[in-house]
Write a protein that holds these residues in place. Structure first.
Motif: not given
Length: 116
Positions: A71-73, A93-94, A98-101, A105-106
């Motif tokens: 869902d996040a992806l 950059p934002q 958000a993706v890093r936060r 999983p890779q």
């Protein structure tokens, strides 16, 4: 059920649907739908939401309910697509933050056709 599936393209008879459900009611095995393949779900996520047929939108929603990471992806993929189509590179950059936060999983490199 027959009245619902005929508009979706089902061409079988009412009696066939009735017999199918009668058999399933008396069967010890529960009726379960086959889950969509990863490729199908990928297609649903990568299509623009406004052109995704309603039935596929509902199916995707059912998949995403069971997988918060997916869902996040999906949210990230769609916001990235919007950023690209609207030429809003200054948001990159934002978006990356958000993706890093989310610390998702890779991706697996075991899919066919992937080369490193």
């Amino acid at each position: 059920m027959w009245e619902e599936i005929v508009p979706l393209g089902y061409q079988g008879s009412y009696q066939r649907v009735r017999a199918y459900f009668r058999e399933k009611r008396t069967s010890p095995n529960p009726i379960t739908a086959r889950p969509p393949s990863a490729r199908v779900v990928d297609g649903w996520i990568l299509r623009r939401p406004e052109i995704l047929p309603e039935i596929n939108h509902l199916r995707l929603k059912a998949v995403l309910v069971h997988c918060p990471e997916l869902d996040a992806l999906t949210t990230h993929v769609r916001s990235f697509a919007q950023m690209l189509t609207e030429r809003q590179g200054e948001r990159l950059p934002q978006w990356l933050d958000a993706v890093r936060r989310d610390d998702l999983p890779q991706p697996s490199h075991s899919r066919r056709g992937h080369r490193t």
